[in-house]
Design a protein around this motif. Structure first.
Motif, PDB file in Angstrom:
ATOM      1  N   ARG A 338       0.840  -1.199   0.000  1.00 48.28           N
ATOM      2  CA  ARG A 338       0.000   0.000   0.000  1.00 48.28           C
ATOM      3  C   ARG A 338       0.875   1.250   0.000  1.00 48.28           C
ATOM      4  N   PHE A 339       0.611   2.182  -0.887  1.00 52.35           N
ATOM      5  CA  PHE A 339       1.441   3.378  -1.016  1.00 52.35           C
ATOM      6  C   PHE A 339       1.403   4.220   0.263  1.00 52.35           C
ATOM      7  N   SER A 340       0.259   4.297   0.905  1.00 52.11           N
ATOM      8  CA  SER A 340       0.156   5.075   2.142  1.00 52.11           C
ATOM      9  C   SER A 340       1.026   4.495   3.252  1.00 52.11           C
ATOM     10  N   ALA A 341       1.333   3.196   3.193  1.00 53.51           N
ATOM     11  CA  ALA A 341       2.208   2.587   4.189  1.00 53.51           C
ATOM     12  C   ALA A 341       3.682   2.706   3.806  1.00 53.51           C
ATOM     13  N   LEU A 342       3.976   2.713   2.521  1.00 49.75           N
ATOM     14  CA  LEU A 342       5.367   2.779   2.077  1.00 49.75           C
ATOM     15  C   LEU A 342       5.930   4.199   2.094  1.00 49.75           C
ATOM     16  N   LYS A 343       5.093   5.181   1.845  1.00 47.60           N
ATOM     17  CA  LYS A 343       5.587   6.551   1.741  1.00 47.60           C
ATOM     18  C   LYS A 343       6.238   7.050   3.030  1.00 47.60           C
ATOM     19  N   PRO A 344       5.671   6.836   4.235  1.00 50.79           N
ATOM     20  CA  PRO A 344       6.363   7.306   5.449  1.00 50.79           C
ATOM     21  C   PRO A 344       7.678   6.580   5.718  1.00 50.79           C
ATOM     22  N   ILE A 345       7.810   5.358   5.191  1.00 51.33           N
ATOM     23  CA  ILE A 345       9.042   4.594   5.417  1.00 51.33           C
ATOM     24  C   ILE A 345      10.155   5.061   4.489  1.00 51.33           C
ATOM     25  N   LEU A 346       9.812   5.307   3.229  1.00 55.86           N
ATOM     26  CA  LEU A 346      10.810   5.666   2.213  1.00 55.86           C
ATOM     27  C   LEU A 346      10.996   7.178   2.177  1.00 55.86           C
TER      28      LEU A 346
END
Length: 495
Positions: A338-346
């Protein structure tokens, strides 16, 4: 003995007894006084003074020791034992040669065969420098196998402890999965026994350079006790630390300051493999202050089962890279699509050099184009390797794919699983040709691997295959590898 100007003519003849004898005619031999040619040949004198005979007698037990050990070094453990049983001389050469017994990898299954590993350690365990233990318990419900696994492991570590103790340079305890293998253990006897043996063994290792604790999966308090044993003994020598899945599922290592303190006690840490649920701002600040210029590589794994909702501030990553300019950061995201989960990590200040996104998209949450645009914007200068392998993707890649090709100037390897529109692949090849003609350099990734799937896109894949074939010569001329593959099921349906 000096022998000069030797001319020897030899021919093979047969004696009356049928044995082959080598007849030697020595024409000119000059040597120092006292030098005897019998040191080189075993002679059998005849009445004829010009003819000497000798018969070479092979004596395998007199083979030089270094040759025997060199041969044994290429053999497996079973063949080495067979070689040692040939004669007493070979037994001494093989079994008493430390350099051929330096490295050992064993797999404990909880079966009777594990006794062979114990015999190995008792025989040549004192020579070990690298010791790797893997767990492969077949039945989690069989308490006898779990108990036998615990007894064998405890006995092996006790044997190594009694022999000096043996000082290892590399040690691995991989895939124990204690939280799963020993969940039916009554009163936690096996669990406590295994962890107690590991702590006692690691506490007396003073020369460790690499420690691999991947997949042990224990509670946070138990993990801290185990980690604390390493810097107590090998805090100044340990350089590589692998602790993926050290904590069991749902443990939040990033909230505990004791974990940060345990990592900070390693003085010469250069390679760190860690889970994202252990990454925190305090940890990055501690690494930037205590490991200034020493840490060279961080590999982070982020799994859906682990806690990954916390956010690491960009400033913490920025401080870490400022204190360590040569630091490389690699990340593997598994089952997080899910992009909403990956964006804060990356976050952009991570300066990722390698990124792998692996998983399945069963609910149509994966947005590949949007994700690729974010990656190209966040890591245009640092990214060197990118793998996107998310199965069952229904959406195509277009502008995001081109953004990776044109913006990430240092990317060397790109692997895409999914569907890329043909017109964007054509733009990639056009861009390749323009830059090559202009700068005489190969633009974009040196290695590009495209694995396509989806029955509804099968006509586009046929056109893609023809396109890759047309540009193959151009790509090969610049030492690049561009490869197009089809999903096996899709290829069968096409044929």
């Amino acid at each position: 003995m000096d022998i000069e100007n030797i001319h020897i003519e030899a021919e093979v003849c047969s004696s009356e007894s049928g044995n082959r004898i080598l007849q030697v005619d020595r024409k000119v031999i000059s040597s120092h006084e006292g030098a005897s040619s019998s040191a080189l040949y075993k002679m059998f004198d005849d009445d004829d003074e010009t003819e000497d005979y000798f018969e070479p007698i092979p004596q395998w037990e007199c083979l030089p020791h270094f040759i025997i050990t060199d041969i044994a070094n290429y053999l497996s453990d079973v063949h080495r034992i067979s070689m040692a049983l040939v004669c007493r001389s070979w037994f001494v050469c093989v079994m008493k040669a430390p350099r051929i017994w330096r490295d050992k990898t064993i797999t404990l299954t909880g079966e009777k065969y594990d006794q062979n590993h114990l015999r190995y350690v008792r025989s040549v365990g004192r020579y070990l420098h690298s010791f790797h233990v893997f767990s492969h318990i077949r039945s989690y419900y069989n308490r006898y196998q779990v108990r036998r696994f615990q007894r064998i492991l405890t006995t092996i570590l006790a044997e190594l402890y009694r022999k000096g103790p043996v000082q290892l340079k590399e040690v691995s305890f991989v895939d124990f999965f204690i939280h799963r293998h020993m969940r039916f253990d009554r009163d936690q006897v096996c669990r406590k026994g295994v962890l107690r043996s590991l702590r006692r063994f690691l506490r007396v290792q003073y020369r460790l350079e690499s420690a691999d604790l991947t997949g042990i999966c224990i509670k946070f308090e138990e993990a801290i006790q185990l980690l604390s044993c390493l810097p107590t003994s090998s805090g100044k020598t340990l350089s590589n630390l692998y602790i993926h899945q050290l904590l069991q599922t749902h443990e939040e290592g990033y909230t505990q300051m004791s974990f940060v303190e345990a990592i900070g006690r390693f003085e010469n840490l250069s390679v760190l493999h860690i889970d994202y649920n252990c990454i925190s701002d305090d940890l990055l600040v501690t690494l930037s202050e205590h490991k200034r210029g020493i840490l060279q590589e961080i590999v982070i794994k982020c799994r859906r089962e682990d806690t990954h909702n916390h956010v690491v501030e960009e400033e913490s990553w920025r401080k870490l890279h400022k204190s360590m300019p040569l630091l490389t950061v690699e990340m593997v995201c598994r089952e997080i699509v899910r992009f909403s989960a990956l964006k804060p990590i990356l976050v952009s200040s991570m300066q990722l050099t390698s990124l792998e996104i692996l998983g399945h998209d069963n609910s149509d949450n994966f947005q590949p184009d949007r994700l690729l645009r974010h990656i190209a914007k966040a890591f245009p200068m640092s990214l060197e390797r990118l793998v996107v392998d998310v199965n069952q993707v229904r959406r195509t890649m277009s502008h995001g794919f081109l953004a990776i090709i044109m913006n990430c100037i240092n990317i060397d390897y790109l692997e895409i699983h999914g569907r890329i529109l043909v017109e964007y692949l054509q733009e990639m090849f056009d861009h390749f040709q323009v830059v090559v003609n202009k700068d005489r350099l190969a633009p974009g990734p040196m290695h590009f691997r495209y694995i396509g799937y989806g029955l509804d896109h099968i006509d586009g894949f046929a056109e893609t295959a023809v396109m890759f074939e047309d540009y193959q010569n151009l790509v090969t001329q610049h030492n690049c590898t561009y490869e197009f593959l089809m999903d096996p099921y899709l290829a069968t349906a096409w044929l």
